[in-house]
Motif scaffolding. Structure first.
Motif, PDB file in Angstrom:
ATOM      1  N   HIS A  52      23.057  23.227 -27.502  1.00  0.00           N
ATOM      2  CA  HIS A  52      24.190  24.084 -27.496  1.00  0.00           C
ATOM      3  C   HIS A  52      25.483  23.437 -26.677  1.00  0.00           C
ATOM      4  N   ARG A  53      26.489  23.244 -27.267  1.00  0.00           N
ATOM      5  CA  ARG A  53      27.686  22.602 -26.797  1.00  0.00           C
ATOM      6  C   ARG A  53      28.757  23.579 -26.770  1.00  0.00           C
ATOM      7  N   ILE A  54      29.092  23.955 -25.333  1.00  0.00           N
ATOM      8  CA  ILE A  54      30.386  24.953 -25.055  1.00  0.00           C
ATOM      9  C   ILE A  54      31.480  24.253 -24.988  1.00  0.00           C
ATOM     10  N   HIS A  55      32.653  24.511 -25.692  1.00  0.00           N
ATOM     11  CA  HIS A  55      33.973  23.960 -25.546  1.00  0.00           C
ATOM     12  C   HIS A  55      35.080  24.882 -24.720  1.00  0.00           C
ATOM     13  N   ASN A  56      36.048  24.198 -24.216  1.00  0.00           N
ATOM     14  CA  ASN A  56      36.972  24.992 -23.560  1.00  0.00           C
ATOM     15  C   ASN A  56      38.050  25.330 -24.674  1.00  0.00           C
ATOM     16  N   LEU A  57      39.206  26.062 -24.168  1.00  0.00           N
ATOM     17  CA  LEU A  57      40.345  26.177 -25.088  1.00  0.00           C
ATOM     18  C   LEU A  57      40.710  25.041 -25.867  1.00  0.00           C
ATOM     19  N   ASP A  58      40.734  23.837 -24.937  1.00  0.00           N
ATOM     20  CA  ASP A  58      41.596  22.775 -25.559  1.00  0.00           C
ATOM     21  C   ASP A  58      40.449  21.945 -26.485  1.00  0.00           C
ATOM     22  N   GLY A  59      39.541  22.398 -26.551  1.00  0.00           N
ATOM     23  CA  GLY A  59      38.556  21.849 -27.776  1.00  0.00           C
ATOM     24  C   GLY A  59      37.453  20.758 -26.942  1.00  0.00           C
ATOM     25  N   ARG A  60      37.646  20.495 -25.790  1.00  0.00           N
ATOM     26  CA  ARG A  60      36.577  19.385 -25.063  1.00  0.00           C
ATOM     27  C   ARG A  60      35.449  20.318 -24.770  1.00  0.00           C
ATOM     28  N   ILE A  61      34.221  19.447 -24.767  1.00  0.00           N
ATOM     29  CA  ILE A  61      32.703  20.032 -24.321  1.00  0.00           C
ATOM     30  C   ILE A  61      33.153  20.297 -22.886  1.00  0.00           C
ATOM     31  N   SER A  62      32.692  21.514 -22.355  1.00  0.00           N
ATOM     32  CA  SER A  62      32.777  21.810 -20.865  1.00  0.00           C
ATOM     33  C   SER A  62      31.225  22.017 -20.472  1.00  0.00           C
ATOM     34  N   GLN A  63      30.265  22.296 -21.419  1.00  0.00           N
ATOM     35  CA  GLN A  63      28.824  22.320 -20.843  1.00  0.00           C
ATOM     36  C   GLN A  63      27.992  21.892 -22.295  1.00  0.00           C
ATOM     37  N   SER A  64      26.865  21.421 -21.773  1.00  0.00           N
ATOM     38  CA  SER A  64      25.925  21.048 -23.019  1.00  0.00           C
ATOM     39  C   SER A  64      24.380  21.155 -22.508  1.00  0.00           C
ATOM     40  N   ASN A  65      23.608  22.153 -23.311  1.00  0.00           N
ATOM     41  CA  ASN A  65      22.254  22.400 -22.685  1.00  0.00           C
ATOM     42  C   ASN A  65      21.557  21.965 -24.114  1.00  0.00           C
ATOM     43  N   SER A  66      20.300  21.621 -23.638  1.00  0.00           N
ATOM     44  CA  SER A  66      19.440  21.487 -24.554  1.00  0.00           C
ATOM     45  C   SER A  66      18.013  22.500 -24.505  1.00  0.00           C
ATOM     46  N   TYR A  67      17.735  22.840 -25.819  1.00  0.00           N
ATOM     47  CA  TYR A  67      16.553  23.452 -25.813  1.00  0.00           C
ATOM     48  C   TYR A  67      15.487  23.058 -26.648  1.00  0.00           C
ATOM     49  N   GLY A  68      14.797  21.995 -26.350  1.00  0.00           N
ATOM     50  CA  GLY A  68      13.636  21.380 -26.956  1.00  0.00           C
ATOM     51  C   GLY A  68      14.014  20.219 -27.642  1.00  0.00           C
ATOM     52  N   ASN A  69      15.081  19.695 -27.769  1.00  0.00           N
ATOM     53  CA  ASN A  69      15.334  18.380 -28.719  1.00  0.00           C
ATOM     54  C   ASN A  69      16.260  17.669 -28.122  1.00  0.00           C
ATOM     55  N   ASP A  70      16.198  17.405 -26.884  1.00  0.00           N
ATOM     56  CA  ASP A  70      17.097  16.311 -26.054  1.00  0.00           C
ATOM     57  C   ASP A  70      16.935  15.166 -26.570  1.00  0.00           C
ATOM     58  N   PRO A  71      18.034  14.485 -27.037  1.00  0.00           N
ATOM     59  CA  PRO A  71      17.946  12.900 -27.388  1.00  0.00           C
ATOM     60  C   PRO A  71      18.015  12.213 -26.267  1.00  0.00           C
ATOM     61  N   ASN A  72      18.225  12.646 -24.830  1.00  0.00           N
ATOM     62  CA  ASN A  72      18.239  11.795 -23.762  1.00  0.00           C
ATOM     63  C   ASN A  72      17.840  12.674 -22.457  1.00  0.00           C
ATOM     64  N   PRO A  73      16.343  12.740 -22.519  1.00  0.00           N
ATOM     65  CA  PRO A  73      15.936  13.471 -21.599  1.00  0.00           C
ATOM     66  C   PRO A  73      16.009  12.733 -20.174  1.00  0.00           C
ATOM     67  N   PRO A  74      15.869  13.777 -19.045  1.00  0.00           N
ATOM     68  CA  PRO A  74      16.011  12.979 -17.949  1.00  0.00           C
ATOM     69  C   PRO A  74      14.811  12.325 -17.440  1.00  0.00           C
ATOM     70  N   LYS A  75      14.851  11.169 -16.817  1.00  0.00           N
ATOM     71  CA  LYS A  75      14.156  10.173 -16.229  1.00  0.00           C
ATOM     72  C   LYS A  75      13.328  10.964 -15.117  1.00  0.00           C
ATOM     73  N   ASP A  76      11.997  10.761 -14.966  1.00  0.00           N
ATOM     74  CA  ASP A  76      11.495  11.006 -13.791  1.00  0.00           C
ATOM     75  C   ASP A  76      11.442  10.280 -12.837  1.00  0.00           C
ATOM     76  N   LYS A  77      11.886  10.527 -11.639  1.00  0.00           N
ATOM     77  CA  LYS A  77      12.312   9.622 -10.545  1.00  0.00           C
ATOM     78  C   LYS A  77      11.248   9.478  -9.406  1.00  0.00           C
ATOM     79  N   ARG A  78       9.872  10.052  -9.705  1.00  0.00           N
ATOM     80  CA  ARG A  78       8.637   9.755  -8.937  1.00  0.00           C
ATOM     81  C   ARG A  78       7.978   8.407  -9.050  1.00  0.00           C
TER      82      ARG A  78
END
Length: 78
Positions: A52-78
């Motif tokens: 889900h990509r949320i844009h500002n009035l100028d059209g730029r993406i201000s926020q992006s959320n993944s709900y189960g199909n993240d192409p770049n999941p966070p790396k585990d730092k443990r």
């Protein structure tokens, strides 16, 4: 059988005023306020297990959320 990957949901300002949710280039819903469009867009993205990509009035993406199909999941730092 694997589930077809759905395109991301984009919450964007509408050319006609208000806010649209678009998926695959097609408007899937229109709302008067950004808050309502974001909530509906989040529900659609969760339903389709996509981004889900949320844009500002100028059209730029201000926020992006993944709900189960993240192409770049966070790396585990443990």
């Amino acid at each position: 059988m694997t589930k077809k990957k759905e395109p991301p949901v984009h919450t964007v300002p509408s050319k006609n005023g208000g806010w649209d949710n678009k998926q695959g280039g097609k408007v899937i819903s229109h709302h008067r306020t950004k808050d309502r469009a974001v909530e509906t867009g989040r529900q659609e993205a969760k339903r389709d297990s996509t981004e889900h990509r949320i844009h500002n009035l100028d059209g730029r993406i201000s926020q992006s959320n993944s709900y189960g199909n993240d192409p770049n999941p966070p790396k585990d730092k443990r």
